[in-house]
Design an enzyme around this catalytic site. Structure first.
Site, PDB file in Angstrom:
ATOM      1  N   ASP A 139       0.809  -1.226   0.000  1.00  0.00           N
ATOM      2  CA  ASP A 139       0.000   0.000   0.000  1.00  0.00           C
ATOM      3  C   ASP A 139       0.843   1.278   0.000  1.00  0.00           C
ATOM      4  O   ASP A 139       0.417   2.313   0.514  1.00  0.00           O
ATOM      5  CB  ASP A 139      -0.972   0.023   1.199  1.00  0.00           C
ATOM      6  CG  ASP A 139      -1.888  -1.179   1.196  1.00  0.00           C
ATOM      7  OD1 ASP A 139      -2.226  -1.650   0.101  1.00  0.00           O
ATOM      8  OD2 ASP A 139      -2.266  -1.640   2.288  1.00  0.00           O
ATOM      9  N   ASP A 192       2.103  14.973   1.428  1.00  0.00           N
ATOM     10  CA  ASP A 192       1.096  15.980   1.810  1.00  0.00           C
ATOM     11  C   ASP A 192       0.447  15.662   3.153  1.00  0.00           C
ATOM     12  O   ASP A 192       0.040  16.564   3.888  1.00  0.00           O
ATOM     13  CB  ASP A 192       0.006  16.081   0.723  1.00  0.00           C
ATOM     14  CG  ASP A 192      -0.566  14.728   0.335  1.00  0.00           C
ATOM     15  OD1 ASP A 192       0.227  13.839  -0.061  1.00  0.00           O
ATOM     16  OD2 ASP A 192      -1.792  14.534   0.435  1.00  0.00           O
ATOM     17  N   GLN A 224       2.101  -6.075  -3.154  1.00  0.00           N
ATOM     18  CA  GLN A 224       2.542  -6.232  -1.763  1.00  0.00           C
ATOM     19  C   GLN A 224       3.822  -5.409  -1.520  1.00  0.00           C
ATOM     20  O   GLN A 224       3.988  -4.389  -2.166  1.00  0.00           O
ATOM     21  CB  GLN A 224       2.761  -7.717  -1.414  1.00  0.00           C
ATOM     22  CG  GLN A 224       1.469  -8.532  -1.292  1.00  0.00           C
ATOM     23  CD  GLN A 224       0.858  -8.924  -2.609  1.00  0.00           C
ATOM     24  OE1 GLN A 224       1.509  -9.516  -3.453  1.00  0.00           O
ATOM     25  NE2 GLN A 224      -0.411  -8.594  -2.801  1.00  0.00           N
ATOM     26  N   PRO A 270      -8.950  -0.930   8.747  1.00  0.00           N
ATOM     27  CA  PRO A 270      -8.094   0.228   9.055  1.00  0.00           C
ATOM     28  C   PRO A 270      -6.641  -0.229   9.099  1.00  0.00           C
ATOM     29  O   PRO A 270      -6.334  -1.294   9.614  1.00  0.00           O
ATOM     30  CB  PRO A 270      -8.559   0.679  10.460  1.00  0.00           C
ATOM     31  CG  PRO A 270      -9.513  -0.343  10.945  1.00  0.00           C
ATOM     32  CD  PRO A 270      -9.864  -1.276   9.834  1.00  0.00           C
ATOM     33  N   ARG A 271      -5.754   0.586   8.486  1.00  0.00           N
ATOM     34  CA  ARG A 271      -4.335   0.209   8.503  1.00  0.00           C
ATOM     35  C   ARG A 271      -3.675   0.723   9.775  1.00  0.00           C
ATOM     36  O   ARG A 271      -4.032   1.785  10.280  1.00  0.00           O
ATOM     37  CB  ARG A 271      -3.642   0.807   7.281  1.00  0.00           C
ATOM     38  CG  ARG A 271      -4.146   0.211   5.975  1.00  0.00           C
ATOM     39  CD  ARG A 271      -3.493   0.877   4.763  1.00  0.00           C
ATOM     40  NE  ARG A 271      -4.065   0.392   3.512  1.00  0.00           N
ATOM     41  CZ  ARG A 271      -4.182   1.125   2.408  1.00  0.00           C
ATOM     42  NH1 ARG A 271      -3.772   2.377   2.391  1.00  0.00           N
ATOM     43  NH2 ARG A 271      -4.714   0.598   1.317  1.00  0.00           N
ATOM     44  N   GLY A 315       1.527   3.004  -2.508  1.00  0.00           N
ATOM     45  CA  GLY A 315       1.111   3.898  -3.592  1.00  0.00           C
ATOM     46  C   GLY A 315       1.644   3.383  -4.930  1.00  0.00           C
ATOM     47  O   GLY A 315       1.820   4.152  -5.884  1.00  0.00           O
ATOM     48  N   LYS A 316       1.883   2.070  -4.999  1.00  0.00           N
ATOM     49  CA  LYS A 316       2.450   1.491  -6.232  1.00  0.00           C
ATOM     50  C   LYS A 316       1.541   1.726  -7.440  1.00  0.00           C
ATOM     51  O   LYS A 316       2.022   1.958  -8.550  1.00  0.00           O
ATOM     52  CB  LYS A 316       2.659  -0.033  -6.055  1.00  0.00           C
ATOM     53  CG  LYS A 316       3.672  -0.384  -4.985  1.00  0.00           C
ATOM     54  CD  LYS A 316       3.777  -1.884  -4.807  1.00  0.00           C
ATOM     55  CE  LYS A 316       2.510  -2.503  -4.270  1.00  0.00           C
ATOM     56  NZ  LYS A 316       2.123  -2.090  -2.929  1.00  0.00           N
ATOM     57  N   GLY A 375      -4.433  -4.357  -3.874  1.00  0.00           N
ATOM     58  CA  GLY A 375      -5.418  -3.324  -4.205  1.00  0.00           C
ATOM     59  C   GLY A 375      -4.649  -2.082  -4.581  1.00  0.00           C
ATOM     60  O   GLY A 375      -4.032  -1.444  -3.722  1.00  0.00           O
ATOM     61  N   HIS A 376      -4.614  -1.768  -5.866  1.00  0.00           N
ATOM     62  CA  HIS A 376      -3.823  -0.632  -6.352  1.00  0.00           C
ATOM     63  C   HIS A 376      -4.768   0.472  -6.823  1.00  0.00           C
ATOM     64  O   HIS A 376      -5.556   0.263  -7.744  1.00  0.00           O
ATOM     65  CB  HIS A 376      -2.897  -1.068  -7.494  1.00  0.00           C
ATOM     66  CG  HIS A 376      -1.852  -2.059  -7.055  1.00  0.00           C
ATOM     67  ND1 HIS A 376      -0.916  -2.580  -7.904  1.00  0.00           N
ATOM     68  CD2 HIS A 376      -1.583  -2.594  -5.840  1.00  0.00           C
ATOM     69  CE1 HIS A 376      -0.131  -3.401  -7.223  1.00  0.00           C
ATOM     70  NE2 HIS A 376      -0.521  -3.436  -5.978  1.00  0.00           N
ATOM     71  N   GLY A 407      -0.195  14.298  -3.448  1.00  0.00           N
ATOM     72  CA  GLY A 407      -1.643  14.122  -3.603  1.00  0.00           C
ATOM     73  C   GLY A 407      -1.857  12.957  -4.548  1.00  0.00           C
ATOM     74  O   GLY A 407      -0.912  12.516  -5.224  1.00  0.00           O
TER      75      GLY A 407
HETATM   76  P1  GDP Z   1      -0.719   0.341  -3.516  1.00  0.00           P
HETATM   77  O1  GDP Z   1      -1.315  -0.933  -3.038  1.00  0.00           O
HETATM   78  O2  GDP Z   1       0.752   0.416  -3.239  1.00  0.00           O
HETATM   79  O3  GDP Z   1      -1.018   0.647  -4.954  1.00  0.00           O
HETATM   80  O4  GDP Z   1      -1.388   1.495  -2.648  1.00  0.00           O
HETATM   81  P2  GDP Z   1      -2.965   1.667  -2.327  1.00  0.00           P
HETATM   82  O5  GDP Z   1      -3.663   2.085  -3.562  1.00  0.00           O
HETATM   83  O6  GDP Z   1      -3.468   0.452  -1.620  1.00  0.00           O
HETATM   84  O7  GDP Z   1      -2.926   2.807  -1.237  1.00  0.00           O
HETATM   85  C1  GDP Z   1      -2.340   4.047  -1.501  1.00  0.00           C
HETATM   86  C2  GDP Z   1      -3.398   5.150  -1.356  1.00  0.00           C
HETATM   87  O8  GDP Z   1      -2.745   6.400  -1.289  1.00  0.00           O
HETATM   88  C3  GDP Z   1      -4.353   5.244  -2.533  1.00  0.00           C
HETATM   89  O9  GDP Z   1      -5.639   5.631  -2.068  1.00  0.00           O
HETATM   90  C4  GDP Z   1      -3.750   6.367  -3.383  1.00  0.00           C
HETATM   91  O10 GDP Z   1      -4.716   7.050  -4.180  1.00  0.00           O
HETATM   92  C5  GDP Z   1      -3.234   7.263  -2.322  1.00  0.00           C
HETATM   93  N1  GDP Z   1      -2.076   8.095  -2.700  1.00  0.00           N
HETATM   94  C6  GDP Z   1      -1.004   7.763  -3.465  1.00  0.00           C
HETATM   95  N2  GDP Z   1      -0.121   8.776  -3.492  1.00  0.00           N
HETATM   96  C7  GDP Z   1      -0.652   9.770  -2.744  1.00  0.00           C
HETATM   97  C8  GDP Z   1      -0.204  11.073  -2.340  1.00  0.00           C
HETATM   98  O11 GDP Z   1       0.884  11.519  -2.697  1.00  0.00           O
HETATM   99  N3  GDP Z   1      -1.021  11.776  -1.513  1.00  0.00           N
HETATM  100  C9  GDP Z   1      -2.221  11.311  -1.080  1.00  0.00           C
HETATM  101  N4  GDP Z   1      -2.952  12.066  -0.266  1.00  0.00           N
HETATM  102  N5  GDP Z   1      -2.677  10.089  -1.434  1.00  0.00           N
HETATM  103  C10 GDP Z   1      -1.900   9.333  -2.233  1.00  0.00           C
HETATM  104  P1  IMO Z   2      -0.853  -4.193  -2.249  1.00  0.00           P
HETATM  105  O1  IMO Z   2      -0.370  -4.742  -3.584  1.00  0.00           O
HETATM  106  C1  IMO Z   2      -0.994  -4.556   2.079  1.00  0.00           C
HETATM  107  C2  IMO Z   2      -0.930  -8.599   3.753  1.00  0.00           C
HETATM  108  C3  IMO Z   2      -2.198  -9.050   4.457  1.00  0.00           C
HETATM  109  C4  IMO Z   2      -1.593  -9.979   5.503  1.00  0.00           C
HETATM  110  C5  IMO Z   2      -0.463 -10.665   4.738  1.00  0.00           C
HETATM  111  C6  IMO Z   2      -0.824 -12.018   4.148  1.00  0.00           C
HETATM  112  O2  IMO Z   2      -2.136  -3.478  -2.321  1.00  0.00           O
HETATM  113  O3  IMO Z   2       0.248  -3.392  -1.605  1.00  0.00           O
HETATM  114  P2  IMO Z   2      -2.335 -12.766   2.075  1.00  0.00           P
HETATM  115  O4  IMO Z   2      -3.784 -12.545   1.792  1.00  0.00           O
HETATM  116  O5  IMO Z   2      -1.415 -12.229   1.035  1.00  0.00           O
HETATM  117  O6  IMO Z   2      -2.000 -14.201   2.425  1.00  0.00           O
HETATM  118  O7  IMO Z   2      -2.059 -11.933   3.438  1.00  0.00           O
HETATM  119  O8  IMO Z   2      -0.118  -9.773   3.687  1.00  0.00           O
HETATM  120  N1  IMO Z   2      -1.130  -8.123   2.366  1.00  0.00           N
HETATM  121  C7  IMO Z   2      -1.107  -6.831   2.017  1.00  0.00           C
HETATM  122  N2  IMO Z   2      -0.999  -5.713   2.761  1.00  0.00           N
HETATM  123  N3  IMO Z   2      -1.069  -4.458   0.747  1.00  0.00           N
HETATM  124  C8  IMO Z   2      -1.160  -5.562  -0.018  1.00  0.00           C
HETATM  125  O9  IMO Z   2      -1.134  -5.517  -1.369  1.00  0.00           O
HETATM  126  C9  IMO Z   2      -1.230  -6.824   0.606  1.00  0.00           C
HETATM  127  N4  IMO Z   2      -1.336  -8.091   0.172  1.00  0.00           N
HETATM  128  C10 IMO Z   2      -1.269  -8.883   1.247  1.00  0.00           C
HETATM  129  O10 IMO Z   2      -2.873  -7.960   5.042  1.00  0.00           O
HETATM  130  O11 IMO Z   2      -1.014  -9.241   6.537  1.00  0.00           O
HETATM  131 MG    MG Z   3      -2.875  -1.608  -1.857  1.00  0.00          MG
END
Ligand code: GDP
Ligand code: IMO
Ligand code: MG
Length: 429
Positions: free
Chosen positions: A13, A337, A224, A308-309, A15-16, A40-41, A419
């Site tokens: 998570d 930000d 991940q 919640p993270r 922000g990939k 979840g991206h 942002g």
């Molecule tokens: P990923 O799994 O690494 O792709 O990250 P997620 O999408 O799960 O979580 C990242 C969250 O941060 C998403 O809701 C993005 O839209 C948001 N995000 C990414 N970059 C920024 C930033 O620079 N500022 C803010 N406020 N949100 C951001």
């Molecule tokens: P993205 O690509 C954050 C975490 C789960 C759990 C552990 C094992 O959005 O960054 P699993 O279902 O893979 O066997 O769960 O890994 N986890 C993640 N946490 N972002 C993810 O993906 C995750 N994918 C798995 O919460 O702790």
């Molecule tokens: Mg994610």
């Protein structure tokens, strides 16, 4: 032409999704190399929020061909749902744009049931998985009894394989006193999905090597993060794949000679979802403030599960470790930000354990659970920085924070985001 690997440098998570979307603009191919719909991206384009779980973020660009690599585990029913959803939002998800590796593994209904059963059995020691069947699917892969995506080409044989997998899982479920899976209703949607996905099946390793040889630019989109890696993360509180840069090579079937850039995605603070050690976690007001209330889509609630993270200060020990494990050539810092308004910021630069100072994370969780972070305190800033586009637009305190992170990790920070929108970026080169 070379390949770029984008890798999560924390616990996922980071922000990939948004970084992949940015890098995809100059890529011919975007390929996911590991994990499944546990990912979840999020990508935010023209006021629309896209949440991608299996399909690479490059699909939102018109040109890039997207690949689901052999290192992935794929739930075909959820993949069809994602394709349909993206189509409704206007994306081209034709077989010309999307290729599914015949060697990727299938997540069956049995895997999903067994993931839940395993978590239940672990009780208070549960990993906190996403319950998507990821662990059991990789277990069957390495146990040499998995079903590969290529099997979807023959729907009758695929049905037999699914029935057999469910039968075996049901024996285990009943032994644990859990409800058996109803094979009939579980298999039917899989067969529909197989019919839909057949045209997308490709030997993606051959495809990628062909494109690379012909000069295409390939972006390997990690899922991940390094600290969830089955080898390099806080085992057993990890996922069952190799999200690190090395995983990109095996997960796509390309050689290291093609890779000339490894971008480590890092959030400007720490978050983790699920159980396991997190040395800089903040439980009180600071953690709540970093998480946000949930009113914005970017607040720290899971993209896949809504959980919640856990939030805390940036853990520089872990980030430096991740930069090293992946051989990051640069770091991309997101969500800078969110740090506006703090009087001061803390950055963990070492750990204390039993009277010793550690600059690398200890291997054993029983030690990692006990470490005390050694913090450096840096001045914060009050300004809203979401409109910053050049380094000079950022307050000096923000620039100093970025400089310190780069020095600590011995890796340059070339880009930060301020942002979630595509253009909310600041470049440093
Ligand atoms: P990923 O799994 O690494 O792709 O990250 P997620 O999408 O799960 O979580 C990242 C969250 O941060 C998403 O809701 C993005 O839209 C948001 N995000 C990414 N970059 C920024 C930033 O620079 N500022 C803010 N406020 N949100 C951001
Ligand atoms: P993205 O690509 C954050 C975490 C789960 C759990 C552990 C094992 O959005 O960054 P699993 O279902 O893979 O066997 O769960 O890994 N986890 C993640 N946490 N972002 C993810 O993906 C995750 N994918 C798995 O919460 O702790
Ligand atoms: Mg994610």
């Amino acid at each position: 032409m070379p390949a770029t690997i984008l890798v999560g440098a924390q616990w996922g998570d980071e922000g990939k999704g948004r970084i992949a979307d940015w890098l995809a603009a100059e890529s011919d191919v975007v390929a996911r190399y590991g994990g499944g719909d546990n990912a979840g991206h999020t990508v935010y384009v023209e006021q629309k929020v896209f949440k991608l779980h299996l399909i690479p973020s490059g699909i939102l660009h018109e040109r890039a061909v997207c690949v689901l690599g052999n290192g992935m585990v794929i739930n075909p029913v959820n993949l069809v749902k994602e394709i349909n959803h993206l189509r409704e939002l206007g994306a081209d998800v034709s077989p010309e744009r999307l290729r599914i590796s015949t060697r990727a593994h299938i997540i069956t209904p049995a895997h999903i049931a067994l993931d839940g059963a395993s978590e239940k059995k672990l009780g208070s020691q549960a990993i906190g998985t996403t319950l998507r069947g990821i662990g059991p699917a990789y277990l069957d892969k390495t146990g040499r009894r998995g079903i590969r995506a290529g099997e979807m080409a023959n729907v009758e044989d695929f049905a037999d394989m699914l029935h057999q997998a469910i039968q075996e899982a049901n024996a285990a479920m009943l032994q644990q006193g859990l409800e058996a899976i109803d094979a009939g209703s579980a298999v039917a949607p899989y067969l529909d999905a197989a019919q839909r996905l057949k045209p997308y099946l490709t030997d993606t390793a051959v495809y990628l090597n062909g494109r690379l040889k012909a000069g295409a630019r390939v972006l390997c989109e990690g899922a991940q993060g390094t600290l969830l890696d089955v080898d390099h993360g806080s085992y057993p509180f990890v996922t069952s794949s190799s999200p690190t840069a090395g995983g990109a090579l095996t997960g796509l079937g390309i050689g290291p000679g093609y890779v000339d850039r490894v971008v480590g995605a890092a959030k400007s603070f720490s978050t983790r979802v699920g159980a396991g050690p997190m040395p800089t976690e903040q439980h009180g007001e600071i953690g709540d403030r970093l998480r946000g209330t949930g009113e914005h889509f970017w607040d720290e609630f899971g993209t896949t599960t809504g959980r919640p993270r856990r939030c805390g200060w940036l853990d520089g020990v872990m980030l430096r470790y991740a930069a090293q494990i992946n051989g990051c050539t640069e770091l991309f810092l997101t969500k800078l930000d969110v740090l506006s308004g703090f009087d001061e910021l803390k950055l963990a630069v070492a750990y204390r354990l039993d009277g010793q100072t550690l600059t690398e994370p200890p291997t054993a969780n029983r030690d990692l659970e006990r470490v005390e972070p050694v913090y450096e305190t840096l001045p914060g800033w009050q300004e809203d920085i979401s409109a910053a586009r050049r380094a000079a637009d950022l307050p000096e305190a923000a620039r100093a924070y970025i400089r310190r992170i780069a020095a600590l990790c011995e890796t340059p920070v070339f880009t930060v985001s301020v942002g979630p929108e595509r253009d909310q970026l600041v470049r440093f080169d």
